[in-house]
Design a protein around this motif. Structure first.
Motif: not given
Length: 465
Positions: A62-82
């Motif tokens: 995982i070469n990504i991290k969320a830096e705000n609330e909007e990104e948190e949702d995006n990153v969570a969806k990406v990780i779940n799909s992976m």
């Protein structure tokens, strides 16, 4: 005397219909096989036991991290799909990049994802935009405006291909390659390959002109893929993969079906991918060469890289869905560093880097999105022209269709500095130069005045009278 065996008998015994049946039936009847002899002969045609999904996801980086609330949702969806994706039986490794965003239902490889399969090609993991790629040409001290104007006159954005009188020559060696491949040799495929040569499509594809931060040279960068030929190959590949999925691994999600490489279909599909790669490279070259010819200027340098493809290393197939190859082993025609565009108001990054256990030999391919086009459109206030002027201040931004597409303006993408920071943090390539923006061309909202829409609106007006 033995009962004559037919195809129905074999189907009743649980065998699947196939080309093998005709020869097998003839052999059985000619040799009057029965009982143990019959069973022994038919063993070779039995379908193997279904290949089960991995009990738990194969580990991925995982070469990504969320830096705000909007990104948190995006990153969570990406990780779940992976995590769902990495249960696919063929997969042995994977990674996600800082520009990652979801690309479909759960279990679909995200944009900014890398999935490594053993002896298998997954068409759904390179998607319909096969070999989406970027090419840079260094025009030395040429005037950026002259380059952009010449490019605007010769490029083609939007649906379909070029009219006959403005088509580029389809190279004979490419035509021969298409005609020799099972997946590419049909007449419609070849016709589309002819007409789509020198076209850029729509969406986030672009033509960018800027100047090197290091040398001051004017550089042109194009971003697009394999257009109609690639999309047709993808459709054919998915159909073949689905047939294998039903036989080999029915539990595997349809979007993750694969073609075994050690089959005739697998070899032919791999060859087709390489031909489409060659066509796509030529698709960039004709546009760059046209600019040089129209202005009668010399080309100082040129290099390119795909970021949406399948790369082979031994029996491993690296499916990069929006990830830039850093490792030279993935690019047999490597001539320079790699290109990572961010958005129209940011520099195109020129990078190089080393392979690590966590990047798997890849870097991001751009800035990615945190929200969908629809969500972004709803979030904007003001007129389209106001939004456009505010976000493109200082650059010559053009839309080929003459209709502004606000979902391609800088605010539609992730924060460019965030992506750059995470590239550095996770060891995803070193920036060695930047192409500072002068201007760009994109398709724009070509559907706004599309012929089908005008026809529909006229019909509605008539019906109101």
């Amino acid at each position: 005397m033995n009962t004559k065996i037919t195809g129905n008998h074999l189907l009743e015994l649980g065998f699947r219909q196939g080309k093998w049946m005709k020869e097998a039936i003839a052999h059985i009847n000619e040799n009057q096989l029965e009982d143990e002899d019959l069973n022994s002969y038919l063993k070779q045609f039995k379908s193997p036991d279904p290949i089960a999904l991995h009990a738990k996801p194969v580990d991925f980086s995982i070469n990504i991290k969320a830096e705000n609330e909007e990104e948190e949702d995006n990153v969570a969806k990406v990780i779940n799909s992976m995590q769902t994706l990495m249960k696919t039986p063929t997969l042995v490794d994977g990674a996600i990049m800082p520009d990652a965003c979801p690309a479909g239902p759960d279990g679909t490889i995200p944009v900014g994802g890398v999935a490594v399969a053993k002896n298998a090609i997954h068409p759904g993991m390179h998607s319909a935009d096969i070999c989406c790629s970027v090419m840079l040409t260094d025009f030395g001290k040429a005037d950026p405006k002259a380059i952009l104007d010449a490019a605007h006159a010769s490029t083609h954005f939007g649906p379909g291909g070029r009219d006959r009188n403005i088509q580029f020559r389809f190279p004979k060696e490419l035509l021969n390659a298409f005609e020799s491949n099972f997946f590419l040799k049909d007449k419609q495929m070849i016709q589309i390959a002819r007409t789509h040569l020198g076209t850029q499509g729509d969406g986030n594809h672009f033509l960018f002109v800027g100047t090197s931060k290091k040398t001051g040279h004017t550089m042109m960068v194009t971003h697009h893929g394999s257009r109609g030929p690639g999309a047709r190959l993808y459709d054919k590949g998915m159909k073949v993969a689905e047939r294998f999925r039903k036989d080999l691994s029915p539990e595997t999600k349809k979007q993750n079906a694969w073609i075994p490489y050690d089959t005739e279909e697998g070899q032919s599909y791999w060859d087709a991918l390489q031909i489409i790669r060659d066509w796509t490279k030529k698709n960039h070259e004709v546009l760059h060469d046209a600019v040089a010819q129209s202005l009668e200027i010399d080309i100082e340098n040129r290099y390119w890289n795909e970021h949406n493809f399948v790369f082979k290393d031994g029996d491993l197939f690296y499916h990069a869905k929006g990830a830039t190859p850093l490792d030279a082993k993935f690019m047999p025609d490597i001539t320079g560093p790699r290109l990572i565009p961010l958005n129209m108001s940011e520099p195109v990054l020129i990078v190089e880097g080393n392979t690590t256990s966590t990047n798997l030999g890849f870097a991001p391919h751009g800035a990615g999105r945190n929200v969908s086009r629809t969500q972004h459109r709803k979030s904007k206030t003001g007129t389209i022209m106001q939004i456009f002027k505010e976000e493109t201040k200082g650059i010559d931004a053009r839309f080929f269709s003459k209709e502004i597409d606000i979902t391609e303006l800088p605010s539609a993408y992730k924060n460019a500095q965030t992506v750059r920071n995470q590239m550095e943090e996770y060891g995803l390539g070193k920036v060695i130069d930047e192409v500072m923006p002068y201007g760009c061309i994109m398709a724009g909202d070509w559907q706004k005045n599309a012929p089908w829409r005008i026809k529909r609106d006229k019909k509605r007006q008539r019906n109101k009278r």
